[in-house]
Enzyme design. Sequence first.
Site, PDB file in Angstrom:
ATOM      1  N   LYS A 115       0.809  -1.228   0.000  1.00  0.00           N
ATOM      2  CA  LYS A 115       0.000   0.000   0.000  1.00  0.00           C
ATOM      3  C   LYS A 115       0.842   1.278   0.000  1.00  0.00           C
ATOM      4  O   LYS A 115       0.481   2.255  -0.650  1.00  0.00           O
ATOM      5  CB  LYS A 115      -0.965   0.003   1.195  1.00  0.00           C
ATOM      6  N   ASP A 151     -10.239   2.294   2.398  1.00  0.00           N
ATOM      7  CA  ASP A 151     -10.411   1.554   3.658  1.00  0.00           C
ATOM      8  C   ASP A 151     -11.280   2.333   4.653  1.00  0.00           C
ATOM      9  O   ASP A 151     -12.147   1.766   5.329  1.00  0.00           O
ATOM     10  CB  ASP A 151      -9.050   1.251   4.304  1.00  0.00           C
TER      11      ASP A 151
END
Length: 286
Positions: A75, A111
């Site tokens: 990420k 997220d």
Amino acid sequence: MCDSRETLTINAFVAGYPIKHSRSPLIHGHWLKQFGIDGSYNAVEVHPDNFREFLSKVKSGEGGFAGGNVTIPHKETAFQCADKPDELATELGAANTIWVEEGNLCATNTDGHGFIANLDERHPGWDRAGKAVVLGAGGASRAIIQALRNRGLKEIHVLNRTVERAQELSDRFGEKVHAHSMAALQETMQGAGLFVNTTSLGMDGSEIPDFDFSPLASGAVVTDIVYVPLTTPILKIAEQQGFAIVDGLGMLLHQAAPGFEKWFGVRPQVDETLRSLITADMEKHA
Ligand code: ATR
């Protein structure tokens, strides 16, 4: 001669290392089928040494991808390699969703959206108290704290075994975010309307502290980002003590929706059919 079917197919991926337990292909596969889209979404295992090269292939179109999801441990690198990261990804320093637009690699992080949308769906009004306690200060906690702050919560208390990591999040996300050691647990819970576990506490069969959720506000919600098992040890305790609980599966489902819309052009819904599909798969592999 040009094969028109080939030009219409839209391909997306989830890249991680390891990746074989990812349920994202099941989620996106369900939506592709539901909308009758000529597309694919596959898991790709990419070693960290090869991830930058993988991204440059995505960007140049060599991989034939419209974009994809990026998961652990990529990420941060995805964010660093993006030409156009949005504000959310830039503040987090991490991206989980990428796509190519006019030759640029664009990136965001969904997220936090997944976390908030799950609470809104399963327990509307969860944010009434305006005060939240977040246990843990890792990568997942970071996106959650950003999302809670952006939602307008007045006080967010982050507790971590290693207090320096909690402090780093407080420094990053501003004055509404307060860092503490685990010793402040009871005190910080006072009047909070939301308790979030982002740690793996108790998941390895180890003992978990004797949580006493009674200082939480009446009507408070306790949630966990771990979703295997659906009712984690911490959620079990909270439920026994009479608190509302929200499991973490919905966060996974909701974080997937914005990416699907980017690549395939339709905003999908998270519904009980999708949830049942994933829980059935979890039971199969239990
Ligand atoms: P993720 O990206 O999933 O959040 P991570 O970055 O490894 O994963 O973070 C894991 C979190 O769980 C951290 O807050 C970690 O605490 P430390 O920063 O002190 O390591 C927390 N954690 C893991 N095991 C724990 C345990 N047994 N007791 C308390 N906290 C624990």
